[in-house]
Write an enzyme that holds these catalytic residues in place. Structure first.
Site, PDB file in Angstrom:
ATOM      1  N   ASP A  94     -24.968  32.522 -12.309  1.00 35.11           N
ATOM      2  CA  ASP A  94     -26.367  33.125 -12.198  1.00 35.11           C
ATOM      3  C   ASP A  94     -27.600  31.773 -12.650  1.00 35.11           C
ATOM      4  O   ASP A  94     -26.925  30.697 -13.064  1.00 35.11           O
ATOM      5  CB  ASP A  94     -26.630  34.281 -13.261  1.00 35.11           C
ATOM      6  CG  ASP A  94     -25.943  33.813 -14.720  1.00 35.11           C
ATOM      7  OD1 ASP A  94     -24.749  33.624 -14.840  1.00 35.11           O
ATOM      8  OD2 ASP A  94     -26.847  33.537 -15.700  1.00 35.11           O
ATOM      9  N   HIS A 405     -18.403  32.675  -6.557  1.00 37.78           N
ATOM     10  CA  HIS A 405     -19.419  33.403  -7.022  1.00 37.78           C
ATOM     11  C   HIS A 405     -20.515  32.553  -7.668  1.00 37.78           C
ATOM     12  O   HIS A 405     -20.651  32.259  -8.903  1.00 37.78           O
ATOM     13  CB  HIS A 405     -19.107  34.512  -7.932  1.00 37.78           C
ATOM     14  CG  HIS A 405     -20.133  35.558  -8.306  1.00 37.78           C
ATOM     15  ND1 HIS A 405     -20.348  36.507  -7.599  1.00 37.78           N
ATOM     16  CD2 HIS A 405     -21.030  35.391  -9.554  1.00 37.78           C
ATOM     17  CE1 HIS A 405     -21.496  37.115  -8.355  1.00 37.78           C
ATOM     18  NE2 HIS A 405     -21.877  36.491  -9.560  1.00 37.78           N
ATOM     19  N   GLU A 457     -15.875  33.151  -9.991  1.00 37.45           N
ATOM     20  CA  GLU A 457     -17.217  32.591 -10.373  1.00 37.45           C
ATOM     21  C   GLU A 457     -16.794  31.168 -11.085  1.00 37.45           C
ATOM     22  O   GLU A 457     -15.773  30.645 -11.336  1.00 37.45           O
ATOM     23  CB  GLU A 457     -17.785  33.542 -11.466  1.00 37.45           C
ATOM     24  CG  GLU A 457     -19.470  32.950 -11.895  1.00 37.45           C
ATOM     25  CD  GLU A 457     -19.937  34.068 -13.062  1.00 37.45           C
ATOM     26  OE1 GLU A 457     -21.332  33.984 -13.038  1.00 37.45           O
ATOM     27  OE2 GLU A 457     -19.488  35.231 -13.289  1.00 37.45           O
TER      28      GLU A 457
END
Length: 479
Positions: A94, A405, A457
């Site tokens: 993110d 991810h 991720e």
């Protein structure tokens, strides 16, 4: 098992047997150097607030995202207005920046430089700062360090827990992500992690960048004082969201026990300042209770620091490594990892890398090849000697991770993911509920699918111990 010790010619090889040929593999004096450079260069690809130019980023060049020069003070801070908090690394897949996770990441990378300074000085990463007089690793670390310094409230020394959107961005490029950005309430964990990092940075940069070192030393002592005055200030996101708007639903990094953070901060401040006021706060825990470091348990980082000159701590670190090695020769892949199913948790590959660091700490003190060989085996695990057959480092291996991810790798339209990123690894918890897992067996519970934030991720605190492990191993063998 196959032993290639007798082969002295550096080249690529394959093993041909009844079942068919093996993948190509290298025999070389320093077979991991490229992987180590890529794993460290990955932090450059995670930079916020600046464009990545083709001269340094190649096909992964991109526009700047998140200038963060106007960041709102979330109502949870009890303050109004805004701050400027640019630079730093995106934390994971993110686009947010978290002090707690930066803590263990920075501590690991700074410790690598302290433990192997001569080797680190010879590393070239091809980043914009590469032609100055500062080692590339410290140039890259300082990009995140300068951001961390902006997260301290100059009025009282407390540190905001994170800089974040209210909610996660979609799978878009950084420059397309324009949600408002906030800093949220101060916390004890963030402030102590910050104190530890800045105290360590103060001594690492003392002869390299004196103004930065002095700023770090002052910031560390102010953070320490705030933490003593606020010893139990947890970050509980659900409770915060009941009181303040907008609700924040990004990574929590919550923690309610702070003895380990206090001990680590005290160890770094004591080592830097030699001030005896910090020594009583260094917790001497029995070795049987030690855990390899993670963002929520950083106590062993204090022992690594103190062991550099404390004979008792040195013995404890060696005993910890012995406990890890015990029984590892009877596991399927003859590695420390996987002696118990609980090893396979969220970010299990960082557990592997941190186990390797513990063994390299013991090797540094004893020169006993058992520890070095155990660390090499753990690196082998990450590079493909594991139940899935994957090399978990993007850009490497005959069976490689292609769909992490990671927002940039998903959104940039380039088939190959950003290189040098360590996938999280097998995680039987499967919290993402991704439907492409093929096994629930703990060491096989992995899927190379960008929907899998539980196993695929990436994160800065996973890459950092891999960088340490690779470079410590390479440093152990003369050039």
């Amino acid at each position: 098992m196959a032993d290639f010790t007798g082969l002295q010619h550096e080249s690529r090889y394959k093993l041909v047997c009844v079942a068919g040929p093996s993948p190509l593999f290298y025999i070389a004096r320093h077979p991991h150097e490229q992987a180590g450079q890529a794993a460290m260069k990955a932090f450059y690809y995670q930079r916020a607030s600046m464009p990545l130019e083709r001269a340094y980023a190649g096909q992964w060049a991109r526009e700047a995202g998140h200038p963060d020069n106007i960041v709102l003070l979330h109502p949870s801070t009890g303050q109004k207005g805004k701050i400027s908090s640019p630079e730093g690394w995106y934390d994971a897949g993110d686009y947010n920046k978290y002090i707690v996770n930066s803590g263990i990441t920075m501590g690991t990378l700074l410790s690598l430089y302290e433990d192997y300074p001569q080797y680190c000085k010879g590393i070239r990463l091809n980043i914009p700062e590469s032609n100055n007089k500062i080692p590339d690793i410290l140039d890259e670390v300082s990009y995140n360090l300068r951001w961390m310094l902006t997260m301290q409230d100059p009025a009282d020394g407390g540190v905001y827990h994170k800089l974040t959107n209210a909610s996660f961005d979609g799978m878009i490029m950084p420059e397309q992500a324009t949600q408002p950005r906030y800093v949220v309430k101060k916390s004890t964990a963030a402030t102590l992690d910050f104190a530890a990092v800045t105290a360590q940075a103060a001594r690492v940069y003392a002869k390299i960048d004196k103004p930065l070192a002095l700023a770090c030393r002052e910031a560390a002592t102010k953070a320490w004082q705030w933490a003593l005055q606020h010893p139990k200030e947890p970050y509980r996101q659900d409770e915060m969201n009941k009181q303040f708007q907008p609700p924040v639903v990004t990574g929590e990094y919550g923690n309610a026990q702070f003895d380990d953070e206090l001990s680590w901060a005290a160890a770094e401040l004591f080592t830097t300042t030699k001030d005896e006021q910090y020594r009583p706060h260094i917790n001497r825990m029995a070795v049987r209770y030690w855990q390899v470091p993670s963002w929520g348990q950083v106590g062993v980082l204090a022992y690594y620091t103190m062991a550099r000159y404390d004979a008792g701590m040195k013995k404890d670190v060696i005993a910890f490594a012995d406990n890890l090695l015990s029984g590892s020769d009877s596991t399927t892949y003859q590695v420390v990892m996987g002696k118990k199913a609980g090893d396979f948790t969220w970010g299990s590959n960082s557990v592997v890398a941190n186990q390797g660091i513990a063994l390299m700490q013991a090797y540094k003190f004893t020169k006993d090849k058992r520890y070095l060989n155990g660390a090499v085996a753990l690196l082998d695990y990450l590079m493909g000697r594991n139940a899935t057959g994957y090399c978990y480092l993007t850009g490497f291996g005959s069976k490689r991770v292609m769909h992490p991810h990671h927002r940039v790798s998903v959104a940039d339209g380039i088939p190959e993911p950003v290189p040098g990123l360590l996938a999280g690894g097998p995680n039987p918890g499967m919290q993402d509920k991704c439907t492409t897992y093929v096994s629930k067996v703990p060491d096989e519970a992995y899927t190379d699918d960008d929907c899998s934030y539980a196993s695929n991720e990436i994160a800065i605190n996973w890459n950092a111990p891999l960088v340490y492990l690779i470079w410590a191993i390479e440093a152990a063998y003369p050039r």
